[in-house]
Design an enzyme around this catalytic site. Structure first.
Site, PDB file in Angstrom:
ATOM      1  N   LEU A   1       0.833  -1.208   0.000  1.00  0.00           N
ATOM      2  CA  LEU A   1       0.000   0.000   0.000  1.00  0.00           C
ATOM      3  C   LEU A   1       0.871   1.262   0.000  1.00  0.00           C
ATOM      4  CD1 LEU A   1      -2.743  -0.957   2.631  1.00  0.00           C
ATOM      5  CD2 LEU A   1      -2.918  -1.014   0.138  1.00  0.00           C
TER       6      LEU A   1
ATOM      7  N   LYS B   1       5.040  -0.294  13.252  1.00  0.00           N
ATOM      8  CA  LYS B   1       4.555   0.461  12.095  1.00  0.00           C
ATOM      9  C   LYS B   1       4.189   1.885  12.499  1.00  0.00           C
ATOM     10  CE  LYS B   1       2.758  -3.685   9.821  1.00  0.00           C
ATOM     11  NZ  LYS B   1       1.566  -4.406   9.304  1.00  0.00           N
TER      12      LYS B   1
END
Length: 375
Positions: free
Chosen positions: A170, A239
């Site tokens: 993504l 993340k």
């Protein structure tokens, strides 16, 4: 034809899939005027390297052989040198890797790809970027180590790509970078960045017990072999830290408030995996059932998200309206909302598969090609 020389570190699922992608895309890349030259492949113990790495490469047949050996759980050291490549191992492996990389980088340019999941690569990567190598990361640990390590790795931003550290394929990192470069001010980032936890929480909306959903997710291969590696939330925290540092927060992993979905006394150091699955998980069912019902009573659902904005940096379960993008999220997809000056009322929303070897390897490959102006 533009040649991009590569050394791959890490031959797990993502690394092997990347090699397969490179071979499968030969004709496509040729039409684009690009040749990806894999000159070396390394795991934690050995390295297979083209004999004349400056001018030759590992043939596609050798790359296929490497993939098969690693898929079967074998060692790169089991390969016998055939003259076109050599197999290096032993205590001097790191020194030899750095010397080969320095020589290739100085003459043709070199991209080093870290598809491992190890923190042992950090010192190597810092040395490699210091000798002019480009770095592409799928491994989150180098960018979530100390601020000193992080600063050294990002000191040459044109030489670094790491899209796959956050959302597999993504376009999360590139979107944030474009907003920052345009002068837009990002005020809040909210992301559901674990396909495993996204699946677990959305499945519980149908009344299924937490324990049942987790065991099903494990059977489907959505979780790590020990589901606590997902349920603890540390993968999402890493993340979140990568995004937070990208936004200018000078913080470490310990500074993030992380909600674990299991009790401390159920951790790997105190409870065996089989006991956790059979006895530990059911003890959590009642609490999760109440949380799901409480959210549903006000038209909301539970999602495991990271929230990065201002002084807030939190990872855990939050409630969202069913009609919101995060509320509508189902299955194992990832979704991230970015609020900024330009996206104030309606956030920039990025959604799609955020995990899987194929998707992650495709993201790494795109990052490699994005570096071609450096060669």
């Amino acid at each position: 034809m533009k040649n991009i020389s590569l050394i791959l570190i890490g031959c797990g699922g993502v690394g092997r899939q990347l090699l397969r992608h490179i071979v499968a895309c030969r004709d496509l890349h040729s039409n684009q005027g690009v040749r990806l030259r894999v000159v070396g492949v390394a795991d934690s113990k050995s390295m297979v390297v083209a004999t004349e790495a400056v001018i030759t490469e590992l043939e596609d047949g050798v790359l296929d052989k490497i993939c098969r050996i690693k898929y079967d759980g074998g060692l790169l050291s089991s390969l016998e040198s055939d003259g076109s490549y050599q197999v290096l191992s032993g205590s001097n492996l790191t020194i030899e890797l750095i010397e080969i990389a320095r020589r290739v980088a100085g003459l043709t340019g070199l991209a080093v790809i870290d598809c491992s999941a190890s923190s042992d690569t950090i010192e190597v990567l810092k040395k490699l970027i210091g000798v002019g190598c480009c770095i592409v990361l799928a491994n989150k640990k180098p960018l979530t180590s100390s601020m000193e390590d992080h600063d050294q790795l990002v000191s040459h931003p044109r030489h670094l790509r790491h899209e796959s550290t956050v959302g597999a394929g993504l376009p999360v990192i590139v979107s944030i970078n474009r907003l920052i470069s345009s002068g837009d001010t990002i005020s809040l980032v909210v992301g559901s960045l674990s396909g495993t936890l996204g699946y677990v929480l959305s499945e519980m909306e149908d009344g299924k017990p937490f324990s049942e959903v987790v065991r099903t997710a494990k059977d489907l291969g959505y979780t790590e072999p020990d589901p606590r590696d997902d349920l603890g939330g540390m993968d999402v925290a890493r993340k979140a830290l990568i995004i937070a540092r990208l936004l200018g927060h000078r913080i470490n992993l310990d500074d993030i408030e992380v909600e674990s979905l299991y009790l401390e006394e159920m951790g790997p150091n105190t409870m065996a995996l089989e006991k956790f699955l059979s006895d530990g998980l059911p003890l959590l069912d009642t609490d999760f059932k109440l949380r799901v019902e409480r959210a549903a009573s006000s038209g909301r659902v539970l999602r495991y998200v990271c929230m990065i904005g201002g002084s807030r940096l939190k990872v855990g379960i939050q409630e969202f309206p069913k009609s919101s993008p995060l509320g509508r999220l189902k299955g194992s997809d990832n979704l991230i909302e970015i609020y900024s000056r330009c996206y104030k009322e309606q956030p920039l929303v990025i959604q799609g598969a955020g995990a899987g070897n194929d998707t992650t390897a495709a993201g790494v490959l795109a990052d490699i090609l994005d570096l071609q102006d450096m060669f």
